[in-house]
Enzyme design. Structure first.
Site, PDB file in Angstrom:
ATOM      1  CB  THR A  37      83.704  10.519  23.980  1.00  0.00           C
ATOM      2  OG1 THR A  37      82.961  11.734  24.016  1.00  0.00           O
ATOM      3  CG2 THR A  37      84.458  10.337  25.290  1.00  0.00           C
ATOM      4  N   GLY A  38      83.284   9.783  20.906  1.00  0.00           N
ATOM      5  CA  GLY A  38      82.445   9.955  19.712  1.00  0.00           C
ATOM      6  C   GLY A  38      83.211  10.596  18.578  1.00  0.00           C
ATOM      7  CB  THR A  60      84.131   7.011  14.158  1.00  0.00           C
ATOM      8  OG1 THR A  60      82.747   7.116  14.500  1.00  0.00           O
ATOM      9  CG2 THR A  60      84.845   6.089  15.133  1.00  0.00           C
ATOM     10  N   GLY A 104      81.859  13.276  12.020  1.00  0.00           N
ATOM     11  CA  GLY A 104      81.351  14.571  12.458  1.00  0.00           C
ATOM     12  C   GLY A 104      82.393  15.438  13.144  1.00  0.00           C
ATOM     13  CB  ILE A 105      81.915  18.045  15.754  1.00  0.00           C
ATOM     14  CG1 ILE A 105      80.983  18.942  14.911  1.00  0.00           C
ATOM     15  CG2 ILE A 105      82.786  18.878  16.684  1.00  0.00           C
ATOM     16  CD1 ILE A 105      79.912  19.679  15.708  1.00  0.00           C
ATOM     17  N   GLY A 106      83.575  15.390  16.283  1.00  0.00           N
ATOM     18  CA  GLY A 106      84.592  14.664  17.051  1.00  0.00           C
ATOM     19  C   GLY A 106      85.727  14.175  16.172  1.00  0.00           C
ATOM     20  CB  SER A 112      77.508  23.452  25.224  1.00  0.00           C
ATOM     21  OG  SER A 112      76.158  23.705  25.538  1.00  0.00           O
ATOM     22  CE1 TYR A 134      72.283  18.103  21.492  1.00  0.00           C
ATOM     23  CE2 TYR A 134      71.273  20.138  20.728  1.00  0.00           C
ATOM     24  CZ  TYR A 134      72.354  19.273  20.757  1.00  0.00           C
ATOM     25  OH  TYR A 134      73.502  19.577  20.055  1.00  0.00           O
TER      26      TYR A 134
HETATM   27  N1  LIG Z   1      76.141  18.880  14.225  1.00  0.00           N
HETATM   28  C1  LIG Z   1      75.753  20.045  14.713  1.00  0.00           C
HETATM   29  O1  LIG Z   1      75.155  20.895  14.008  1.00  0.00           O
HETATM   30  C2  LIG Z   1      76.055  20.405  16.142  1.00  0.00           C
HETATM   31  C3  LIG Z   1      75.768  21.712  16.585  1.00  0.00           C
HETATM   32  C4  LIG Z   1      76.019  22.056  17.903  1.00  0.00           C
HETATM   33  C5  LIG Z   1      76.568  21.116  18.767  1.00  0.00           C
HETATM   34  N2  LIG Z   1      76.826  19.852  18.316  1.00  0.00           N
HETATM   35  C6  LIG Z   1      77.413  18.898  19.271  1.00  0.00           C
HETATM   36  O2  LIG Z   1      78.629  18.402  18.738  1.00  0.00           O
HETATM   37  C7  LIG Z   1      78.839  17.057  19.187  1.00  0.00           C
HETATM   38  C8  LIG Z   1      79.085  16.155  17.981  1.00  0.00           C
HETATM   39  O3  LIG Z   1      77.958  16.236  17.124  1.00  0.00           O
HETATM   40  P1  LIG Z   1      77.995  15.619  15.643  1.00  0.00           P
HETATM   41  O4  LIG Z   1      76.871  16.250  14.911  1.00  0.00           O
HETATM   42  O5  LIG Z   1      79.378  15.691  15.101  1.00  0.00           O
HETATM   43  O6  LIG Z   1      77.606  14.074  15.953  1.00  0.00           O
HETATM   44  P2  LIG Z   1      77.546  12.820  14.972  1.00  0.00           P
HETATM   45  O7  LIG Z   1      77.860  13.180  13.570  1.00  0.00           O
HETATM   46  O8  LIG Z   1      76.240  12.159  15.264  1.00  0.00           O
HETATM   47  O9  LIG Z   1      78.746  11.895  15.516  1.00  0.00           O
HETATM   48  C9  LIG Z   1      78.648  11.323  16.755  1.00  0.00           C
HETATM   49  C10 LIG Z   1      79.849  10.423  17.039  1.00  0.00           C
HETATM   50  O10 LIG Z   1      79.675   9.860  18.335  1.00  0.00           O
HETATM   51  C11 LIG Z   1      79.576   8.425  18.247  1.00  0.00           C
HETATM   52  N3  LIG Z   1      78.590   8.015  19.256  1.00  0.00           N
HETATM   53  C12 LIG Z   1      77.263   8.272  19.264  1.00  0.00           C
HETATM   54  N4  LIG Z   1      76.696   7.748  20.366  1.00  0.00           N
HETATM   55  C13 LIG Z   1      77.699   7.146  21.077  1.00  0.00           C
HETATM   56  C14 LIG Z   1      77.736   6.431  22.312  1.00  0.00           C
HETATM   57  N5  LIG Z   1      76.638   6.210  23.050  1.00  0.00           N
HETATM   58  N6  LIG Z   1      78.941   5.983  22.750  1.00  0.00           N
HETATM   59  C15 LIG Z   1      80.066   6.187  22.016  1.00  0.00           C
HETATM   60  N7  LIG Z   1      80.084   6.851  20.844  1.00  0.00           N
HETATM   61  C16 LIG Z   1      78.905   7.326  20.373  1.00  0.00           C
HETATM   62  C17 LIG Z   1      79.188   8.150  16.797  1.00  0.00           C
HETATM   63  O11 LIG Z   1      79.582   6.872  16.335  1.00  0.00           O
HETATM   64  P3  LIG Z   1      78.640   5.559  16.512  1.00  0.00           P
HETATM   65  O12 LIG Z   1      77.271   5.951  16.053  1.00  0.00           O
HETATM   66  O13 LIG Z   1      79.308   4.533  15.628  1.00  0.00           O
HETATM   67  O14 LIG Z   1      78.675   5.186  17.959  1.00  0.00           O
HETATM   68  C18 LIG Z   1      79.995   9.254  16.090  1.00  0.00           C
HETATM   69  O15 LIG Z   1      81.352   8.893  15.984  1.00  0.00           O
HETATM   70  C19 LIG Z   1      77.614  16.685  20.003  1.00  0.00           C
HETATM   71  O16 LIG Z   1      77.867  16.906  21.374  1.00  0.00           O
HETATM   72  C20 LIG Z   1      76.549  17.663  19.513  1.00  0.00           C
HETATM   73  O17 LIG Z   1      75.533  17.910  20.451  1.00  0.00           O
HETATM   74  C21 LIG Z   1      76.581  19.475  17.021  1.00  0.00           C
END
Ligand SMILES: NC(=O)c1ccc[n+]([C@@H]2O[C@H](COP(=O)([O-])OP(=O)(O)OC[C@H]3O[C@@H](n4cnc5c(N)ncnc54)[C@H](OP(=O)(O)O)[C@@H]3O)[C@@H](O)[C@H]2O)c1
Length: 254
Positions: free
Chosen positions: A13-14, A16, A18-20, A139, A153
């Site tokens: 999920t998610g 497109t 970042g990490i996903g 997490s 969070y």
């Molecule tokens: N970045 C960090 O430093 C970090 C550190 C620790 C943990 N994490 C965890 O890693 C995970 C990914 O983080 P990220 O920073 O890579 O996130 P991100 O860059 O914000 O990417 C989020 C992705 O999820 C999609 N998305 C958001 N809300 C959604 C929804 N309601 N339904 C379906 N898709 C949705 C977004 O696309 P759309 O907006 O087009 O829907 C995008 O593809 C998260 O669980 C975060 O808590 C991140």
């Protein structure tokens, strides 16, 4: 090392950006069939085209809002039907951080917690129909050490680690492994830490220095850990929380 991921069916999920997205890219590189989603149909179509160029597995996706239960469960079942089952599930979406209002608590509960619970309840029966499976929850180090301020969070992400551990005990006899990965601060263009770098340079630099390895992580480094834990190479690992943080946290993890 062969991760035995060729033709495995993976739902993320998610995915497109970042990490996903990096997790999806890496599974594709390993020859897996990958299903992705985000709320934006344009982003999903673009990502499907780009990821399809990486490996020879089947890459599919459609827009879906994790907040909408019906939409989300349909996405899981549609993707599973199209791929022919689910072997690996990565519930990656989060509502993100924020302080100061009940709205943050509701959103983290709905998206981080229920988004994971509903996903698990939909995929476990599908994994049982196959040869078991693997689930990796995303997490954060904000769940395991105090970070910035009291916020939903951090607390909700902590709940995911406990949930994953309990699931691992409940579903081990079905050949389903459940683990968590807790990344520290991860930098990528357009991501949360890119924004912090611009808006609060001092905090960003302090954060860099707090890491034993002297820098923030990359989304590819998180993807490596997630893909390893998902693969049969980690067949004897279940119920763990793997901290992927370059020495950002300081606790001794017994
Ligand atoms: N970045 C960090 O430093 C970090 C550190 C620790 C943990 N994490 C965890 O890693 C995970 C990914 O983080 P990220 O920073 O890579 O996130 P991100 O860059 O914000 O990417 C989020 C992705 O999820 C999609 N998305 C958001 N809300 C959604 C929804 N309601 N339904 C379906 N898709 C949705 C977004 O696309 P759309 O907006 O087009 O829907 C995008 O593809 C998260 O669980 C975060 O808590 C991140």
């Amino acid at each position: 090392m062969d991760l035995n991921l060729r033709k495995k069916n993976v739902l993320i999920t998610g995915s497109t950006q970042g990490i996903g997205r990096r997790i999806a890219n890496l599974f594709a590189k390993e020859g897996a069939n990958v299903a992705i989603c985000s709320r934006s149909p344009e982003s999903v179509n673009k990502a499907v085209s780009e990821i399809s160029l990486i490996g020879d597995g089947k890459i599919i996706g459609s827009s879906c809002d994790i907040k909408n239960k019906e939409d989300y469960v349909s996405w899981i079942n549609d993707m599973a039907n199209e791929l022919g089952g689910v072997d690996i599930f990565i519930p990656n979406v989060s509502a993100g951080g924020g302080t100061g209002s009940e709205k943050n608590w509701w959103e983290n509960f709905e998206i981080d917690i229920l988004g994971t619970v509903r996903g698990v309840e939909a995929v476990v029966p599908l994994m049982e129909q196959g040869q078991g499976g693997s689930i990796v929850m995303i997490s954060t180090t904000a769940a395991i050490e105090t970070f910035v301020a009291p916020q939903s969070y951090n607390a909700m992400k902590a709940a995911l680690i406990t949930y994953a551990k309990q699931l691992s005990q409940a579903h081990g006899d079905k050949g389903i492994r459940i683990n968590s990965v807790s990344p520290g601060p991860i930098y990528f263009d357009g991501g949360a830490w890119d924004k912090i770098k611009t808006s609060n340079e001092i905090f960003y630099e302090q954060t860099e220095k707090t890491h034993a390895l002297g820098r923030l992580g990359t989304p590819e480094e998180v993807a490596n850990a997630v893909v390893f834990l998902s693969s049969s190479v980690s067949s004897w690992i279940t119920g763990v929380n793997l901290v992927v943080d370059g020495g950002y946290t300081k606790r001794v993890q017994f």
